[in-house]
Design a protein around this motif. Structure first.
Motif, PDB file in Angstrom:
ATOM      1  N   ASP A  92      -8.866   6.698  -4.131  1.00 54.68           N
ATOM      2  CA  ASP A  92     -10.089   5.882  -4.179  1.00 54.68           C
ATOM      3  C   ASP A  92     -11.245   6.708  -4.736  1.00 54.68           C
ATOM      4  O   ASP A  92     -11.392   7.887  -4.424  1.00 54.68           O
ATOM      5  CB  ASP A  92     -10.452   5.361  -2.790  1.00 54.68           C
ATOM      6  CG  ASP A  92     -11.412   4.187  -2.870  1.00 54.68           C
ATOM      7  OD1 ASP A  92     -10.977   3.063  -2.591  1.00 54.68           O
ATOM      8  OD2 ASP A  92     -12.593   4.393  -3.218  1.00 54.68           O
ATOM      9  N   GLY A 134      -8.609   5.723   3.496  1.00 55.58           N
ATOM     10  CA  GLY A 134      -7.385   5.423   2.763  1.00 55.58           C
ATOM     11  C   GLY A 134      -6.299   6.469   3.004  1.00 55.58           C
ATOM     12  O   GLY A 134      -5.122   6.134   3.139  1.00 55.58           O
ATOM     13  N   CYS A 162      -8.188  -4.043  -0.084  1.00 56.31           N
ATOM     14  CA  CYS A 162      -7.856  -2.669  -0.499  1.00 56.31           C
ATOM     15  C   CYS A 162      -7.966  -2.474  -2.011  1.00 56.31           C
ATOM     16  O   CYS A 162      -8.076  -1.343  -2.479  1.00 56.31           O
ATOM     17  CB  CYS A 162      -6.454  -2.293  -0.028  1.00 56.31           C
ATOM     18  SG  CYS A 162      -6.311  -2.161   1.764  1.00 56.31           S
ATOM     19  N   PHE A 215      -4.871   4.060  -2.168  1.00 56.38           N
ATOM     20  CA  PHE A 215      -5.471   4.506  -0.906  1.00 56.38           C
ATOM     21  C   PHE A 215      -5.899   5.971  -1.017  1.00 56.38           C
ATOM     22  O   PHE A 215      -6.945   6.351  -0.524  1.00 56.38           O
ATOM     23  CB  PHE A 215      -4.463   4.395   0.248  1.00 56.38           C
ATOM     24  CG  PHE A 215      -4.221   3.012   0.782  1.00 56.38           C
ATOM     25  CD1 PHE A 215      -4.230   1.887  -0.030  1.00 56.38           C
ATOM     26  CD2 PHE A 215      -3.939   2.834   2.118  1.00 56.38           C
ATOM     27  CE1 PHE A 215      -3.983   0.625   0.482  1.00 56.38           C
ATOM     28  CE2 PHE A 215      -3.684   1.579   2.650  1.00 56.38           C
ATOM     29  CZ  PHE A 215      -3.705   0.478   1.836  1.00 56.38           C
ATOM     30  N   TYR A 241      -8.915  -0.614   4.161  1.00 55.82           N
ATOM     31  CA  TYR A 241      -8.170   0.560   4.638  1.00 55.82           C
ATOM     32  C   TYR A 241      -8.197   0.653   6.158  1.00 55.82           C
ATOM     33  O   TYR A 241      -7.192   1.003   6.791  1.00 55.82           O
ATOM     34  CB  TYR A 241      -8.732   1.850   4.035  1.00 55.82           C
ATOM     35  CG  TYR A 241      -8.706   1.926   2.528  1.00 55.82           C
ATOM     36  CD1 TYR A 241      -7.760   1.241   1.761  1.00 55.82           C
ATOM     37  CD2 TYR A 241      -9.651   2.683   1.844  1.00 55.82           C
ATOM     38  CE1 TYR A 241      -7.759   1.314   0.379  1.00 55.82           C
ATOM     39  CE2 TYR A 241      -9.653   2.763   0.460  1.00 55.82           C
ATOM     40  CZ  TYR A 241      -8.706   2.078  -0.266  1.00 55.82           C
ATOM     41  OH  TYR A 241      -8.705   2.158  -1.634  1.00 55.82           O
TER      42      TYR A 241
END
Length: 155
Positions: free
Chosen positions: A59, A68, A16, A56, A28
């Motif tokens: 991104d 995410g 991640c 997340f 993710y």
């Protein structure tokens, strides 16, 4: 292709954070599956992701960001520690999600904000949304204005 095999061996949390967007996307996807499987909302597994949830939603790759956002929503919905991430995640949603053209991303961003409200973090969400109204980017202000009826807090 040698790079692929290297990052595929990493644990989910490291994927991640990887510099390659395909690795993050894979991370993710795996995180989403994990978050949906963990039955105990107080599992120590949730703690590994506390510092990552903002990443997340913010991104830099649009495809990875969508996954995410889905994973972040599952985290917020299921983890007892999710409330600790409210300010940073909602700030990320306001800054990086509401100002983009993808309708699905905006929908997930709204769902994330509403889920934080559901877990009784309405004041923090409201504060971050108000900060977003001060943003100089007109797209964000318009998105927040359109969505503000969803975030009305009643006592």
């Amino acid at each position: 292709m040698g790079d692929d095999s290297e990052w595929m061996k990493l644990p989910i949390d490291q994927k991640c954070e990887h510099k390659i967007w395909k690795a993050r996307l894979n991370g993710y996807e795996e995180a989403l599956k994990l978050f949906q499987k963990i039955e105990d909302e107080k599992s120590p597994e949730w703690g590994k992701y506390l510092g990552l949830i903002k990443k997340f939603v913010t991104d830099s790759n649009a495809v990875a960001q969508l996954k995410g956002l889905e994973a972040a929503f599952a985290f917020i919905e299921n983890a007892h520690v999710a409330g600790k991430t409210t300010g940073e995640v909602v700030s990320g949603v306001v800054g990086k999600v509401f100002n983009q053209p993808k309708a699905r991303a905006k929908e997930l961003g709204t769902d994330i904000c509403l889920m934080y409200i559901e877990i009784e973090k309405a004041e923090v969400v409201q504060d971050e949304l108000i900060k977003g109204l001060d943003n100089k980017n007109p797209k964000i202000v318009v998105q927040l204005s359109v969505k503000k009826s969803h975030f009305t807090v009643t006592n």
